[in-house]
Design a protein around this motif. Structure first.
Motif, PDB file in Angstrom:
ATOM      1  N   SER A  20       0.827  -1.205   0.000  1.00 19.30           N
ATOM      2  CA  SER A  20       0.000   0.000   0.000  1.00 19.30           C
ATOM      3  C   SER A  20       0.866   1.261   0.000  1.00 19.30           C
ATOM      4  O   SER A  20       0.571   2.233  -0.701  1.00 19.30           O
ATOM      5  CB  SER A  20      -0.923  -0.007   1.217  1.00 19.30           C
ATOM      6  OG  SER A  20      -1.691   1.172   1.280  1.00 19.30           O
ATOM      7  N   THR A  21       1.948   1.237   0.784  1.00 18.77           N
ATOM      8  CA  THR A  21       2.853   2.386   0.843  1.00 18.77           C
ATOM      9  C   THR A  21       3.529   2.618  -0.498  1.00 18.77           C
ATOM     10  O   THR A  21       3.653   3.755  -0.959  1.00 18.77           O
ATOM     11  CB  THR A  21       3.919   2.177   1.934  1.00 18.77           C
ATOM     12  OG1 THR A  21       3.264   2.038   3.195  1.00 18.77           O
ATOM     13  CG2 THR A  21       4.884   3.359   1.988  1.00 18.77           C
ATOM     14  N   ARG A  23       2.404   1.836  -3.398  1.00 16.81           N
ATOM     15  CA  ARG A  23       1.396   2.373  -4.326  1.00 16.81           C
ATOM     16  C   ARG A  23       1.190   3.871  -4.100  1.00 16.81           C
ATOM     17  O   ARG A  23       1.138   4.652  -5.061  1.00 16.81           O
ATOM     18  CB  ARG A  23       0.091   1.601  -4.151  1.00 16.81           C
ATOM     19  CG  ARG A  23      -1.030   2.085  -5.031  1.00 16.81           C
ATOM     20  CD  ARG A  23      -2.162   1.083  -5.066  1.00 16.81           C
ATOM     21  NE  ARG A  23      -3.445   1.735  -5.203  1.00 16.81           N
ATOM     22  CZ  ARG A  23      -4.565   1.105  -5.532  1.00 16.81           C
ATOM     23  NH1 ARG A  23      -4.547  -0.195  -5.727  1.00 16.81           N
ATOM     24  NH2 ARG A  23      -5.696   1.760  -5.635  1.00 16.81           N
ATOM     25  N   GLU A  24       1.082   4.274  -2.859  1.00 18.10           N
ATOM     26  CA  GLU A  24       0.906   5.691  -2.545  1.00 18.10           C
ATOM     27  C   GLU A  24       2.114   6.511  -2.991  1.00 18.10           C
ATOM     28  O   GLU A  24       1.969   7.616  -3.529  1.00 18.10           O
ATOM     29  CB  GLU A  24       0.676   5.870  -1.044  1.00 18.10           C
ATOM     30  CG  GLU A  24      -0.658   5.334  -0.553  1.00 18.10           C
ATOM     31  CD  GLU A  24      -0.791   5.399   0.957  1.00 18.10           C
ATOM     32  OE1 GLU A  24       0.142   5.921   1.616  1.00 18.10           O
ATOM     33  OE2 GLU A  24      -1.820   4.922   1.478  1.00 18.10           O
ATOM     34  N   GLU A  25       3.318   5.969  -2.776  1.00 19.20           N
ATOM     35  CA  GLU A  25       4.544   6.657  -3.181  1.00 19.20           C
ATOM     36  C   GLU A  25       4.622   6.786  -4.696  1.00 19.20           C
ATOM     37  O   GLU A  25       4.993   7.840  -5.221  1.00 19.20           O
ATOM     38  CB  GLU A  25       5.770   5.903  -2.654  1.00 19.20           C
ATOM     39  CG  GLU A  25       5.992   6.043  -1.160  1.00 19.20           C
ATOM     40  CD  GLU A  25       6.349   7.458  -0.767  1.00 19.20           C
ATOM     41  OE1 GLU A  25       7.210   8.065  -1.446  1.00 19.20           O
ATOM     42  OE2 GLU A  25       5.768   7.976   0.203  1.00 19.20           O
ATOM     43  N   LEU A  27       2.125   6.827  -6.856  1.00 23.57           N
ATOM     44  CA  LEU A  27       1.117   7.773  -7.316  1.00 23.57           C
ATOM     45  C   LEU A  27       1.519   9.218  -7.036  1.00 23.57           C
ATOM     46  O   LEU A  27       1.275  10.111  -7.852  1.00 23.57           O
ATOM     47  CB  LEU A  27      -0.229   7.475  -6.652  1.00 23.57           C
ATOM     48  CG  LEU A  27      -0.973   6.240  -7.169  1.00 23.57           C
ATOM     49  CD1 LEU A  27      -2.132   5.891  -6.245  1.00 23.57           C
ATOM     50  CD2 LEU A  27      -1.462   6.458  -8.586  1.00 23.57           C
ATOM     51  N   ALA A  28       2.152   9.434  -5.905  1.00 21.98           N
ATOM     52  CA  ALA A  28       2.513  10.801  -5.508  1.00 21.98           C
ATOM     53  C   ALA A  28       3.776  11.305  -6.192  1.00 21.98           C
ATOM     54  O   ALA A  28       3.878  12.483  -6.542  1.00 21.98           O
ATOM     55  CB  ALA A  28       2.681  10.870  -3.990  1.00 21.98           C
ATOM     56  N   PHE A  68      -3.400  -0.752  -9.078  1.00 26.88           N
ATOM     57  CA  PHE A  68      -4.048   0.560  -9.198  1.00 26.88           C
ATOM     58  C   PHE A  68      -5.063   0.565 -10.335  1.00 26.88           C
ATOM     59  O   PHE A  68      -6.222   0.977 -10.158  1.00 26.88           O
ATOM     60  CB  PHE A  68      -3.006   1.656  -9.415  1.00 26.88           C
ATOM     61  CG  PHE A  68      -3.609   3.002  -9.697  1.00 26.88           C
ATOM     62  CD1 PHE A  68      -4.332   3.670  -8.724  1.00 26.88           C
ATOM     63  CD2 PHE A  68      -3.469   3.596 -10.944  1.00 26.88           C
ATOM     64  CE1 PHE A  68      -4.905   4.915  -8.984  1.00 26.88           C
ATOM     65  CE2 PHE A  68      -4.033   4.832 -11.212  1.00 26.88           C
ATOM     66  CZ  PHE A  68      -4.756   5.499 -10.235  1.00 26.88           C
ATOM     67  N   PRO A 103      -5.734  10.764  -8.011  1.00 25.47           N
ATOM     68  CA  PRO A 103      -4.561  10.603  -7.135  1.00 25.47           C
ATOM     69  C   PRO A 103      -3.227  10.523  -7.882  1.00 25.47           C
ATOM     70  O   PRO A 103      -2.170  10.639  -7.267  1.00 25.47           O
ATOM     71  CB  PRO A 103      -4.842   9.272  -6.408  1.00 25.47           C
ATOM     72  CG  PRO A 103      -6.301   9.048  -6.550  1.00 25.47           C
ATOM     73  CD  PRO A 103      -6.667   9.637  -7.866  1.00 25.47           C
TER      74      PRO A 103
END
Length: 197
Positions: A20-21, A23-25, A27-28, A68, A103
């Protein structure tokens, strides 16, 4: 060859948290600079934990991206599930696609177009989206909601435009995410049976 992303059942809680981390990284901040060694250091995990996500850099990137875009696909499909007409479904589909991609940063979209492993994922999902769009258009024509136009030509035009969007060719005019909503509006109003050709 078809590969699968790690399932919730196949990962430990720590591995799911790591996935999850990542994926967030991605995307950002994008993922062109991603390396396993750097991720292990910055995310304070062992290599064995990282290797549960993927055995190589490209495999990890691919699995995160597939995850994603699978969620994007599920979101867009859910958005049209109870649509009252094919016109409404088509509008909802493009709007949902735009919302689902919010996102994703410009860096993420840039990396999607420049890394081969990412481009492969995007092409696969673009073709699937095009098939859904073509189906909605064909059904709308059969129901008399849309004017008769060559559906296969229109689908090819849409797929080509979506590929250009992903490549960033319109980034100087609109944020990439917003272009899908605008594209959808052009298509829906352009083939509306009540609109003049």
């Amino acid at each position: 060859m078809t590969r699968t992303t790690p399932t919730a059942a196949s990962l430990t809680p720590r591995q799911r948290e790591l996935f999850s981390t990542l994926r967030e990284e991605f995307l950002a901040h994008g993922f062109a600079g991603f390396t396993i060694d750097h991720a292990v250091r910055t995310l304070h995990c062992s290599k064995s934990t990282m290797y549960a996500v993927g055995r190589t850099r490209d495999e990890i990137i691919r699995r995160v991206l597939v995850s994603f875009f699978r969620d994007v696909a599920e979101y867009t499909e859910a958005a049209i599930a109870d649509a009252g007409s094919r016109r409404q479904a088509l509008e909802r589909y493009f709007n949902a696609m735009s919302e689902a991609l919010q996102p994703a940063s410009q860096a993420f979209m840039h990396d999607m177009s420049t890394l081969p492993v990412a481009a492969e994922v995007y092409v696969t999902n673009t073709r699937a989206a095009t098939a859904t769009i073509q189906r909605l258009i064909t059904e709308g024509m059969e129901a008399g909601e849309f004017r008769e136009v060559p559906a296969s030509f229109l689908a090819t035009l849409i797929e080509t435009t979506m590929t250009h969007i992903q490549a960033g060719e319109y980034a100087h005019t609109l944020p990439i995410q917003d272009t899908y909503q605008v594209l959808g509006g052009i298509i829906v109003h352009g083939i509306d049976a009540e609109a003049r050709p």
